[in-house]
Write a protein that holds these residues in place. Sequence first.
Motif, short mmCIF file in Angstrom:
data_model
loop_
_atom_site.label_atom_id
_atom_site.label_comp_id
_atom_site.label_asym_id
_atom_site.label_seq_id
_atom_site.Cartn_x
_atom_site.Cartn_y
_atom_site.Cartn_z
N TYR A 1 -19.42 6.72 -44.77
CA TYR A 1 -18.66 6.54 -44.74
C TYR A 1 -17.69 7.90 -44.03
N GLN A 2 -19.15 8.67 -43.37
CA GLN A 2 -18.61 10.11 -43.12
C GLN A 2 -19.54 9.65 -41.64
N SER A 3 -18.32 9.09 -40.46
CA SER A 3 -18.51 8.79 -38.86
C SER A 3 -19.42 10.46 -38.39
N LYS A 4 -19.28 11.22 -38.60
CA LYS A 4 -20.05 12.81 -37.84
C LYS A 4 -21.73 12.78 -38.72
N ILE A 5 -21.53 12.52 -40.02
CA ILE A 5 -23.05 12.25 -40.93
C ILE A 5 -23.45 10.84 -40.02
N TRP A 6 -22.87 9.63 -40.38
CA TRP A 6 -23.10 8.68 -39.43
C TRP A 6 -24.13 8.41 -37.79
N TRP B 1 -6.87 10.92 -31.27
CA TRP B 1 -7.66 12.12 -30.73
C TRP B 1 -8.24 12.43 -32.17
N ALA B 2 -8.01 11.80 -33.27
CA ALA B 2 -8.97 12.56 -33.86
C ALA B 2 -10.64 11.92 -33.70
N LEU C 1 -13.11 13.91 -33.78
CA LEU C 1 -14.10 14.23 -34.79
C LEU C 1 -15.07 12.88 -35.32
N PHE C 2 -14.24 11.19 -34.95
CA PHE C 2 -15.32 10.26 -35.30
C PHE C 2 -16.34 9.96 -34.64
N TYR C 3 -16.15 10.43 -33.77
CA TYR C 3 -18.11 9.89 -32.43
C TYR C 3 -17.24 8.33 -32.09
N SER C 4 -15.61 8.32 -32.00
CA SER C 4 -15.51 7.06 -31.71
C SER C 4 -15.49 5.78 -31.95
N SER C 5 -16.07 6.25 -33.27
CA SER C 5 -16.92 5.30 -34.50
C SER C 5 -15.97 4.07 -35.00
N TYR C 6 -14.15 4.26 -35.17
CA TYR C 6 -13.45 3.83 -35.98
C TYR C 6 -12.32 2.50 -35.02
N GLU C 7 -11.36 2.01 -35.59
CA GLU C 7 -10.21 1.39 -35.24
C GLU C 7 -9.06 2.10 -36.22
N ARG C 8 -8.16 1.55 -34.88
CA ARG C 8 -6.66 2.10 -36.23
C ARG C 8 -6.47 1.70 -36.95
N THR C 9 -6.02 1.68 -38.05
CA THR C 9 -4.79 0.41 -38.91
C THR C 9 -3.84 0.48 -38.95
N ASP C 10 -3.29 -0.39 -39.07
CA ASP C 10 -1.77 -0.93 -38.73
C ASP C 10 -1.35 -2.05 -40.23
N SER C 11 -2.86 -2.56 -39.97
CA SER C 11 -1.65 -3.43 -41.63
C SER C 11 -2.40 -3.10 -42.76
N HIS D 1 7.04 2.13 -43.93
CA HIS D 1 6.79 2.90 -43.27
C HIS D 1 6.26 4.07 -44.81
N VAL D 2 5.83 3.27 -45.56
CA VAL D 2 5.13 3.87 -46.90
C VAL D 2 4.42 4.76 -47.06
N TRP D 3 3.48 4.79 -45.31
CA TRP D 3 2.67 5.36 -45.68
C TRP D 3 1.33 5.11 -44.55
N VAL D 4 0.82 6.39 -43.81
CA VAL D 4 0.48 6.72 -42.47
C VAL D 4 -1.25 6.35 -42.68
N PRO D 5 -0.70 4.61 -41.76
CA PRO D 5 -2.19 4.32 -42.27
C PRO D 5 -3.04 4.85 -41.20
N GLN D 6 -4.85 4.88 -41.51
CA GLN D 6 -6.23 6.08 -40.64
C GLN D 6 -6.78 5.18 -40.11
N TRP D 7 -7.95 4.40 -40.73
CA TRP D 7 -8.87 3.89 -39.62
C TRP D 7 -9.38 3.17 -40.78
N TYR D 8 -10.62 1.99 -39.55
CA TYR D 8 -11.55 1.58 -40.37
C TYR D 8 -12.78 1.42 -39.59
#
Length: 632
Positions: free
Chosen positions: A299-304, A360-361, A365-375, A578-585
């Motif tokens: 689950y760690q993009s940097k390690i992957w 930016w993250a 930080l993530f080596y462009s490994s993820y997409e932004r979650t919104d849903s 806006h009950v949360w700040v969505p992260q990534w997937y």
Amino acid sequence: MQTTTARARTRAADTRPRAAILTALMALSVAVLATVAAAQDDVIEAHGVSTFGELKYGPDFEHWDYVNPDAPKGGEFSTWAFGTFDSLTPYILKGNAAALSTIFYDSLLTGNLDEPDSMYGLVAHTVEYPESREWVIFHMRPEATFRDGTPVTAEDVVFSYETLIEKGRPSFKVSLKDFQSVEALDTHSVKFTFNPEGPLRELLMTAGGLPIFSKAYYDEVDFTESSLEAPMGSGPYELASVEPGRTVAYQRRDDYWARDLPVARGTNNFDTIKIEYFADYTTAFEAFKGGAYLFREEYQSKIWATGYEFPAVESGAVKIETLDDGRPAGTQGFWFNLRREKFQDPRVREALGMAFNFEWANESLFYSSYERTDSFWENSETLQASGMPSEAELALLEPLRDQIPETVFTEEAFSPEPQSASDLGDRGALRRASRLLEEAGWVVGDDGLRRKDGQTLQVVILNDAPGFDRIINPYVDNLRRLGVDASMNRVDAAEAQEREKRFDYDVVIQRFAMSSTPGDELRSIFGSETANVEGSANVAGIDNPAVDTLVNHVATAQSREELITAVHALDRVLRAMHVWVPQWYKGEHTIAYFDVFDRPYDDTPPPYAMGELSIWWYNAEKAQSLRDAGAL
């Protein structure tokens, strides 16, 4: 709903006149009996139940399509878990239960990995229910036994339900509130009766999925006390060994009563399943490299991106793979605790969300490994809301208009605006966030901090994972740029678990795996009934009657089309709140494992899980080759 694999019958009284002298009464008799028959549902008897439509597997199926029915048994599967544990009792609030500690128990029905909304008989061989689903009778297998050889009976099922209600986690009182009664009809038949106004589509399957406890065992043991003693279950594994906070191992039962059933063939292939616990991700990864455990989902993009270049990978002893994941990606994010007054204004929550620069993250930080979650149903084209609400959605939303944000009707489903990947403190985003905070009455003082009514806007993010420091700290920096007195509170896993149970935090990081056929379980995450129930999954403390109504629409949908519409409407409203700040997937599994396993598929797993614990198996020859080479 009757399926082609189910047999329906209508119970009606005999309408034949007994003698010629009753001829004059026939018209009245027929009229009365017609009324009775009309009031009765067709009663379905089947080997399983589906939420919508047909069961994939017929009554005579031999095994799931995705398994190897002749998979060899043996060997060990080992993996890791984060944090700590001090209990093997997962159904009470006291203590922190070990991973997989539900493995001791069977249920009346069981699901599979290639249908999103079907369950088949396990302890029950047949289900009997009316089309309305207002009740269900489970006819149980007489051969089902607990680990000590005693039979699993209807009385045990009744006891299990009553125990969960009276002594289990408080959330059970909410999830089972529409169960009107549970009664043993005979030794191996148990009837559940439901509230006719409840989510009947879901309740039958909820009943079928409840764990079954041994009444005789708990007559002698206190269910309310956490324990590291092996509980009495009827499941496929028993306790092999336990070191509190360090490791737990489960051993396959050779005498498991259900091992030859179609729902079990080709599954439960490992002699031992072992979980090693670690306090941080880096230590866990280094232990994997050294062979301390055999399987790791990364689950760690940097390690992957940078860590899998060690000798065991280069020699082929460790395989690394990316597999498709057909499930919704889950709801991972920073969750606000709406129980706290400072988070009541949605403008504040939206502004705080703008301070998280995902772009930016992702690049830094993530080596462009993820997409932004919104849903809340990310990675599901079917369930994720998009664009403006449809007419069908509006039919659900309009009656709730005064209880939900107006933007639900005037704007497309909310998605966070992209920010600069090269500048953590995206000026445009921070300016917009600052305006929202000022509109909400939080004004910057001479010391650079925002205050309202004499109170400083303080936000503390609870964190028990050292690997998340590099993600949280830049977010904290941006919050401080906004004049927020922001900080991270790092605690150990045990403290975090206890504080999360009590909702003792400003912001918490959490991920929920969402079902492809969501239903009544959403009340535990989003429902008002669970907002103040300790230990519930409602981490945000959402308490909104409109959300309750939409969750009920989801749970009571009569077709998949209705379900999709209701989920779209709920997703749209939650995002606008806006009950949360969505992260990534990332819509795939990234895994690494020592090459000692085989599986019944090549690159495409079943759509709803990899099945590494259930359908993979140990290859003794491969393992010996690695040992001979000194790689294991």
